[in-house]
Motif scaffolding. Structure first.
Motif, short mmCIF file in Angstrom:
data_model
loop_
_atom_site.label_atom_id
_atom_site.label_comp_id
_atom_site.label_asym_id
_atom_site.label_seq_id
_atom_site.Cartn_x
_atom_site.Cartn_y
_atom_site.Cartn_z
N ASP A 209 -12.36 14.48 36.74
CA ASP A 209 -11.53 15.55 36.17
C ASP A 209 -12.36 16.92 36.33
O ASP A 209 -11.66 17.87 36.36
CB ASP A 209 -11.89 15.28 34.48
N THR A 210 -13.62 16.76 36.73
CA THR A 210 -14.40 17.99 37.24
C THR A 210 -13.61 18.53 38.67
O THR A 210 -13.38 19.55 38.75
CB THR A 210 -15.87 17.69 37.62
N LEU A 212 -10.83 18.02 39.59
CA LEU A 212 -9.35 18.36 39.40
C LEU A 212 -9.20 19.75 38.53
O LEU A 212 -8.55 20.67 38.92
CB LEU A 212 -8.63 17.53 38.41
N ALA A 213 -10.36 20.00 37.71
CA ALA A 213 -10.41 21.52 37.08
C ALA A 213 -10.91 22.44 38.07
O ALA A 213 -10.33 23.46 37.93
CB ALA A 213 -11.48 21.24 35.87
N ARG A 214 -12.06 22.11 38.76
CA ARG A 214 -12.72 23.17 39.55
C ARG A 214 -12.01 23.59 40.69
O ARG A 214 -12.02 24.64 41.32
CB ARG A 214 -14.12 22.75 39.77
N TRP A 215 -11.32 22.54 41.28
CA TRP A 215 -10.62 22.70 42.66
C TRP A 215 -9.26 22.42 42.46
O TRP A 215 -8.23 22.25 43.16
CB TRP A 215 -11.00 21.53 43.72
N GLU A 216 -8.76 23.36 41.52
CA GLU A 216 -7.29 23.09 40.94
C GLU A 216 -6.39 23.57 42.20
O GLU A 216 -5.32 23.14 42.31
CB GLU A 216 -7.07 24.12 39.46
N PRO A 217 -6.53 24.74 42.90
CA PRO A 217 -5.82 25.04 44.06
C PRO A 217 -5.61 24.04 44.96
O PRO A 217 -4.55 24.01 45.77
CB PRO A 217 -6.61 26.29 44.68
N PHE A 219 -5.44 20.58 44.23
CA PHE A 219 -4.92 19.44 43.42
C PHE A 219 -3.37 19.86 42.97
O PHE A 219 -2.68 19.13 42.50
CB PHE A 219 -5.75 18.73 42.58
N ARG A 220 -3.20 21.38 43.03
CA ARG A 220 -2.14 21.80 42.41
C ARG A 220 -1.32 22.40 43.31
O ARG A 220 -2.09 22.93 44.39
CB ARG A 220 -2.21 22.61 41.13
N GLY A 250 -4.66 13.28 37.91
CA GLY A 250 -4.20 14.79 38.20
C GLY A 250 -2.74 14.64 38.44
O GLY A 250 -2.09 15.66 38.61
#
Length: 607
Positions: A209-210, A212-217, A219-220, A250
């Motif tokens: 979850d960390t 996915l949140a911090r490296w959102e660019p 994983f999205r 994610g």
């Protein structure tokens, strides 16, 4: 700087386990494509969230029907394939604990893992694996079940559990808590018997979850361009398992590729077309080397080399701008960069499927120049660092301020401390709970919540970590000079013709090296110079080839002082392999084994 902390971004869920995401996602959006599964015809088939949930539930019922219960340990011995992920989540659904086993493990290694973990059942990929387990089964009294994927294990379990009510499975699932053990992952055993790292559901949830949140660019992806990744890392390794869990949590579409070799991997990258990949430096080296060989074969080696130089300077200028130490690429550099975009950089990206814009690298160090080249070519690689004991990454370069050549900042919620002797200590929610059946080893590395990693490193003024070696691998020459071999080896290995390098010199008068060759690169090199194919014994004595390797050694020596430099080297006729016990399954060098196997060659370096 001796210590650096990054505040947390997420908290581990107070209830539930890893399998809940499969059921929650299927309920919320059952038609979303969750995975790709390669059919027998070689084509990729979509698997929706609803279908994956149904398959997990059906296998979970079968596991219960065969007597697998909450807390049982079940080994999985297989290459990276869809069924591994299916069994992982089915086992987590009933509260069992998957124990990964490398598909290349010897009978002795299999015995130790299954015996030490006390597994009650085992899933293997094919008949050879079944025979390996069968050869030691008389010494495994707790092992009661063996399923073979290529012999219909999935169908067998689905049939066995057909009469079990869904609610029976869900009662098991609801009994799983974040503190429940999710898996026992055995270390690669470079310095002795592998140890089983006990990793909880909370460890995985916080880690993934960390990221996915911090490296959102990463994983999205953009609108209409669904995020996807191809998982080709061994799922027996914690890095691969982290990718698997993060992709499920994610909602990232992902597929499996069982062969970590460029010849098999590249076609699937083209077919699956991921938007990001998580890999080891070897993969990126192969992509770069392959692109250069193609350019050289087309008579455009000079163009490619110029494009590399421009990409490196362009990315370096962007790096300076991000850290406030420069204005960014100049107008002239931007024009040069634009000139090579279609001719070179787009082709490099196309080799990875055409859609990749981000990647994560771990497992070993990546050459700074290689990272800069990919960034300049439009693929930013975020290098990180972690261990099995940290549920994969403990540090990684952030998207907005990547410092190439380092392994980045601590993950949010993590603290990095540098001890007086240079050892890296880590603290954070992703740290494992200890080694299975080995309280002494646990006490040796876990100290009031801090993990003593055994790695040596340094923090710069911004909190970025650089790894300089391992405490147990530091060489001390007979003259008393301490030398960390890692940086030298990585720089020698950066040469396209070099496959592996091991530096020796402990209790010797000077530092030396054994070098192996990349056969594909050598074949291309010979062809481009109109040289005939050479047998390995003749190849290692070729003066022109020796000159090329010497260039790599000279380049490595620029990193260190004269007493730390490689004075001499020897080219070996074959690569170090896992098959011969010289590499771990994660491709790390087994130093003692290599020095023992090549004792004559090492001795000759000092005559």
């Amino acid at each position: 700087m001796r210590e650096f902390t990054v505040p947390p971004l997420v908290t581990a869920p107070p209830v539930g386990g890893l399998a809940d995401a499969v059921f929650d996602h299927a309920e919320q959006d059952p038609h979303r494509v969750a995975l790709g599964r390669k059919g027998e015809d070689g084509q990729w088939q979509d698997v929706t969230a609803g279908r994956f949930r149904d398959e997990v539930l059906a296998v979970a019922k079968g596991l219960l029907a065969h007597g697998v219960r909450f807390g049982d340990r079940v080994a999985i011995m297989s290459r990276t394939r869809y069924e591994w992920t299916l069994f992982d989540f089915a086992l987590w659904t009933v509260g069992a604990q998957p124990v990964p086993v490398y598909p290349t493990a010897s009978a002795d290694q299999v015995f130790w893992t299954l015996y030490d973990a006390g597994v009650t059942a085992c899933v293997v990929e094919h008949e050879d694996h079944a025979m390996t387990v069968g050869s030691v089964i008389d010494r495994l009294p707790m092992l009661g079940r063996l399923w073979q994927l290529d012999a219909g294990a999935e169908a067998e379990l689905v049939l066995a559990g057909a009469d079990i009510d869904d609610e029976v499975v869900h009662r098991h699932r609801r009994a799983v808590t974040p503190d429940s053990v999710a898996t026992v992952v055995y270390t690669s055993g470079t310095t002795g018997r592998p140890r089983g790292c006990v990793i909880t559901h909370a460890n995985f949830m916080y880690e993934c979850d960390t990221l996915l949140a911090r490296w959102e660019p990463v994983f999205r992806s953009g609108p209409g361009d669904g995020a996807a990744t191809l998982l080709f890392l061994p799922l027996a390794h914690v890095f691969g398992r982290m990718v698997e869990v993060a992709a499920v949590r994610g909602r990232v579409r992902f597929g499996h590729q069982p062969v970590l070799a460029a010849q098999a991997l590249m076609p699937d990258l083209l077919a699956f077309r991921p938007t990001f990949i998580l890999a080891v430096p070897y993969i990126f080296e192969k992509v770069c080397d392959g692109a250069r060989r193609a350019a050289e074969a087309g008579g455009k080696a000079g163009v490619f080399d110029k494009a590399v130089e421009v990409a490196v300077r362009y990315a370096e200028a962007q790096e300076h701008r991000a850290f406030g130490t420069g204005p960014g690429p100049s107008a002239a550099l931007r024009l040069q960069h634009q000139f090579f975009e279609k001719a070179v950089y787009a082709k490099v990206r196309e080799a990875m499927g055409g859609r990749v814009r981000h990647a994560m690298s771990g497992g070993s160090g990546m050459d700074r120049r290689l990272g800069l080249f990919f960034a300049g070519a439009g693929v930013t690689i975020f290098e990180g660092y972690g261990l099995t004991e940290t549920t994969a990454a403990a540090t990684a370069n952030p998207p907005e301020r990547t410092r190439f050549g380092t392994v980045g900042l601590p993950l949010p919620g993590t603290t990095v401390h540098i001890a007086d002797d240079g050892e890296i200590w880590l603290h954070g929610p992703q740290i494992f709970s200890g080694y299975l059946n080995d309280p002494g080893a646990t006490e040796a590395v876990l100290r009031e919540g801090w993990l003593a990693t055994g790695d040596i490193g340094a923090l710069d003024g911004d909190g970025y970590l650089t790894i300089t070696g391992r405490k147990k691998e530091i060489l001390v020459t007979s003259g008393g000079k301490s030398v960390s071999p890692t940086g030298l080896e990585e720089r020698v290995r950066a040469h396209p013709l070099v496959a592996q390098c091991i530096v020796v010199g402990n209790d010797r008068p000077y530092i030396a090296a054994l070098v192996t060759l990349d056969q594909d690169a050598v074949d291309h090199w010979l062809h481009m110079r109109n040289k005939p194919p050479l047998a390995p014994a003749d190849l290692v004595r070729d003066p022109d080839l020796e000159t090329e390797v010497r260039r790599a050694v000279v380049a490595a020596n620029t990193l260190v002082s004269q007493p730390e430099s490689i004075r001499t080297f020897r080219i070996l006729a074959r690569q170090f392999s896992e098959e011969h016990g010289l590499l771990t399954p994660s491709l790390k060098l087994k130093r003692k084994a290599i020095e023992a196997a090549y004792a004559v060659e090492v001795e000759a370096l000092y005559r």
